[in-house]
Every structure is written in C-alpha cells, then in structure tokens.
Scaffold this motif. Structure first.
Motif, PDB file in Angstrom:
ATOM      1  N   ILE A  55       2.029  -0.005 -13.089  1.00 47.95           N
ATOM      2  CA  ILE A  55       1.003   0.853 -12.760  1.00 47.95           C
ATOM      3  C   ILE A  55       0.047   0.365 -11.478  1.00 47.95           C
ATOM      4  CG2 ILE A  55      -1.311   1.813 -13.678  1.00 47.95           C
ATOM      5  CD1 ILE A  55      -0.080   1.982 -16.270  1.00 47.95           C
ATOM      6  N   ARG A  56      -0.069  -0.968 -11.672  1.00 41.74           N
ATOM      7  CA  ARG A  56      -0.636  -1.370 -10.226  1.00 41.74           C
ATOM      8  C   ARG A  56      -0.011  -1.196  -8.831  1.00 41.74           C
ATOM      9  NH1 ARG A  56      -5.700  -2.317  -8.788  1.00 41.74           N
ATOM     10  NH2 ARG A  56      -5.824  -3.768  -6.825  1.00 41.74           N
ATOM     11  N   ALA A  57       1.138  -1.034  -9.018  1.00 41.50           N
ATOM     12  CA  ALA A  57       2.124  -1.228  -7.912  1.00 41.50           C
ATOM     13  C   ALA A  57       2.088   0.482  -7.546  1.00 41.50           C
ATOM     14  CB  ALA A  57       3.485  -1.645  -8.126  1.00 41.50           C
ATOM     15  N   MET A  58       1.905   1.114  -8.409  1.00 36.07           N
ATOM     16  CA  MET A  58       1.888   2.648  -8.060  1.00 36.07           C
ATOM     17  C   MET A  58       0.742   2.843  -7.482  1.00 36.07           C
ATOM     18  SD  MET A  58       2.621   5.775 -10.791  1.00 36.07           S
ATOM     19  CE  MET A  58       4.257   5.141 -11.227  1.00 36.07           C
ATOM     20  N   TYR A  59      -0.413   2.497  -8.024  1.00 38.95           N
ATOM     21  CA  TYR A  59      -1.652   2.624  -7.455  1.00 38.95           C
ATOM     22  C   TYR A  59      -1.844   2.268  -5.867  1.00 38.95           C
ATOM     23  CZ  TYR A  59      -6.849   2.350  -6.786  1.00 38.95           C
ATOM     24  OH  TYR A  59      -7.971   2.511  -6.200  1.00 38.95           O
ATOM     25  N   GLU A  60      -1.481   1.026  -5.610  1.00 43.83           N
ATOM     26  CA  GLU A  60      -1.323   0.263  -4.242  1.00 43.83           C
ATOM     27  C   GLU A  60      -0.506   1.163  -3.320  1.00 43.83           C
ATOM     28  OE1 GLU A  60       0.045  -3.706  -4.886  1.00 43.83           O
ATOM     29  OE2 GLU A  60      -1.761  -4.244  -5.963  1.00 43.83           O
ATOM     30  N   ARG A  61       0.569   1.675  -3.871  1.00 42.81           N
ATOM     31  CA  ARG A  61       1.623   2.515  -2.864  1.00 42.81           C
ATOM     32  C   ARG A  61       0.806   3.805  -2.548  1.00 42.81           C
ATOM     33  NH1 ARG A  61       5.128   6.533  -3.530  1.00 42.81           N
ATOM     34  NH2 ARG A  61       4.837   6.879  -5.963  1.00 42.81           N
ATOM     35  N   TYR A  62      -0.008   4.412  -3.492  1.00 41.28           N
ATOM     36  CA  TYR A  62      -0.698   5.775  -3.403  1.00 41.28           C
ATOM     37  C   TYR A  62      -1.912   5.186  -2.330  1.00 41.28           C
ATOM     38  CZ  TYR A  62       1.789   8.586  -6.344  1.00 41.28           C
ATOM     39  OH  TYR A  62       2.614   9.313  -7.132  1.00 41.28           O
ATOM     40  N   ALA A  63      -2.574   4.310  -2.506  1.00 42.74           N
ATOM     41  CA  ALA A  63      -3.802   3.954  -1.700  1.00 42.74           C
ATOM     42  C   ALA A  63      -3.146   3.451  -0.258  1.00 42.74           C
ATOM     43  CB  ALA A  63      -4.335   2.717  -2.263  1.00 42.74           C
TER      44      ALA A  63
END
Length: 334
Positions: A55-63
């Motif tokens: 989830i954290r990696a997904m958030y960083e990718r969107y950011a």
C-alpha cells in the motif's frame, strides 16, 4: 493616439498583474484543503491488499505520478510550465482521465446552455423594459415590480423553485442530468429529445434570472432618453413619435449592449449555480465534484479558465470602450 497608447498600456499591465495573481491563487488555494486525494486514490486501488509495504509503495507511486511528493514551489513552476503547453495533468477523481479531456467536454455543455440563455434573457428583458418605459401606466406597474423581484432573487432560488414546481411536483421535466441516465450518447431522435428535455429547466432558470436586471436597466435608460431635450425638440417640430422612439431606444440600447458583451465574456462562471442544482454536465458540476473530492488539477484548471475569461472580457471591453468613447479614456486620468 499617444493618450490611447497610455490607456492601453495601463489596461494591459493591470491584466497581466491580475492574471498572474489569479494563477498563483488558483494553484495554491486547492492545495490548502485538508484532505489528501492521493490517499483516497490509493485506498480505492488497494482494496483487498493487506500488506502495508504494498500500500505504501502504491501511495508513493501515485504521489510521484501526480507530483505531490515535490516541494510546493517546484509543483507551482511545473504547473505553469505544463499549463503553457496545454497540459493540466491527470484528474485525481477520474483517474486516469486527463483534466484537459474532462474540461473540454464540459465546456461544450456550459456554452451550449449559457450562450442561448444570455441572448434570450437579454432580448426579453430589453423588450419588456422598453415597453414599460414607453407605455407606462398599468403595464409599467406590473413589469417594474416583477423585474425588481426577479433581480433580487438569488440564482439558486430560481433554480430550486423551477426544479420543485416542474420536476418534483408536476413531473413534466427531468430532475437532473444532461440526458437520460439509461442512454448512451449517440445520434438519434431519442437521445436528442432527452437532451432537449433535460435542457429546459436550467435554460429557463438562467433566462428568468437575466430578464429582471435587463428590464430594469432598459427601462431606466429609456425613460432618461424619452425626457431628453432632443426628444422634446423633435416633438415640437412635429416629427412622428414612431420615428423619435426608434432613435430613443437605439441610444438607450448602448449600455445594454455593453452589458451583453460582459455577460457573454463571463458566461462560463454564470452557469455554475444552475449546473450544480440540476447536475448538468458542465463546468459547474465538474468543479463541484472536484472540490468534494479534493481534485487539485481539476479545481485549478476550471477556476483558471473562469478567471481568464472574466479578465479577458473586462480587458477587451475596456479597450473597445476607450476606443469608441474618448470620455472613458479621459476619465482614467482625472
């Protein structure tokens, strides 16, 4: 000519400074909202995923994709650079659809609704105002109070009244939308009829709102012209009243034409209330949805478009008025 160049330079400087301030505010204000749209997109995409690192990696990718991981100043210059090229980024709320695609489709609905409504409201208001000034007596006693009432009612009040009466109570008009929710846009009589049916209430809410102010303005100008010295002198010479009235209303129409030009220039912002009330698929509706969902790129683009059209219409109107009437230009230096 030298005086007019100074007048033009002053107006151009005012336009540039105001537009620059508008760009800064349009970028900054949406980003001061407390919600985190990147977190909202991540939450939708991460349904069913339990691993925190994923989830954290997904958030960083969107950011990284939306640029929210960069400093605010860097985001601003990137926004300006992309905006100059016509690239306003990807919408947070309608990912992965681009903002330019959303706005371009909504503008057609807004212009198609607002432009005819402005013209019809302007024509009806000026005709009623001119008749009230010329006929007076009982006709004026009806038109004037009605115009004052309509001009004082807020736009949402007229829209909600029409919605309640014709859509909810009488059920002779659709409640919301630009066409039936069960239809797919295509060229057919059924789809066109659905568009026309959904068009009526938002269209007439804007027309009714415009009639009051236009009628009051035209009535005041017509009464002023009818009492002017040239009218009295013309009547003294025995000139037919029909011919005199033609010139009277032509002179009275000049300020009204200026108002029409201003209304056309600000048409994008004028339809926002009606679109939101009737959920019409124009700029007002997508702006409301963007605000509710914290869609920074969409909010910034729509508000920037509205601001640019308003400033441009005021600027062009000032320039044309200064060119036609030297008194406007001279008044700036008194």
């Amino acid at each position: 000519m030298k005086g007019y160049r100074k007048y033009f330079a002053k107006k151009a400087l005012w336009f540039v400074v105001t537009f620059a301030a508008a760009v800064v505010l349009n970028f900054l204000l949406p980003r001061l909202m407390p919600n985190d749209p990147v977190a909202a997109i991540t939450a939708k995409s991460a349904r069913g995923i339990s691993e925190t690192w994923a989830i954290r990696a997904m958030y960083e990718r969107y950011a990284q994709e939306f640029g929210t991981d960069k400093p605010l100043l860097e985001q601003f210059f990137l926004f300006v650079k992309n905006a100059v090229r016509g690239d306003f980024g990807v919408s947070f709320s309608q990912y992965p659809r681009t903002v330019a695609n959303i706005v371009s489709s909504a503008v057609l609905w807004t212009v198609g609704l607002q432009f005819p409504a402005i013209i019809v409201g302007w024509l009806l208001g000026n005709i009623l105002g001119a008749l009230a000034a010329y006929i007076r007596k009982g006709f004026d006693k009806v038109i004037m109070p009605a115009s004052l009432f309509l001009s004082s009612v807020p736009a949402f009040g007229i829209a909600i009244t029409l919605l309640t009466v014709f859509a909810v109570n009488l059920k002779i008009a659709p409640i919301s939308g630009g066409y039936g929710y069960d239809l797919i846009p295509h060229f057919s009589w059924k789809f066109i009829k659905s568009i026309i049916d959904h068009y009526q209430l938002p269209f007439w809410s804007i027309v009714v709102m415009a009639i009051g102010g236009q009628a009051i303005g035209m009535r005041s100008m017509s009464i002023y012209e009818l009492n002017a010295d040239y009218v009295k002198y013309s009547r003294f010479l025995g000139i037919k009243d029909r011919k005199i009235v033609r010139y009277v209303f032509r002179n009275a129409m000049l300020p009204q034409i200026t108002g029409l030009a201003m209304s056309i220039g600000t048409m994008v912002s004028g339809a926002l209330v009606a679109e939101i009330i009737f959920a019409y698929p124009g700029l007002g509706t997508i702006l409301m949805r963007g605000i509710m969902q914290g869609d920074y790129p969409l909010i910034s683009t729509v508000t920037l478009l509205i601001t640019a059209m308003v400033l441009l219409s005021v600027f062009l109107l000032d320039i044309v008025c200064g060119l036609i009437d030297p008194r406007v230009k001279a008044a700036q230096y008194d």
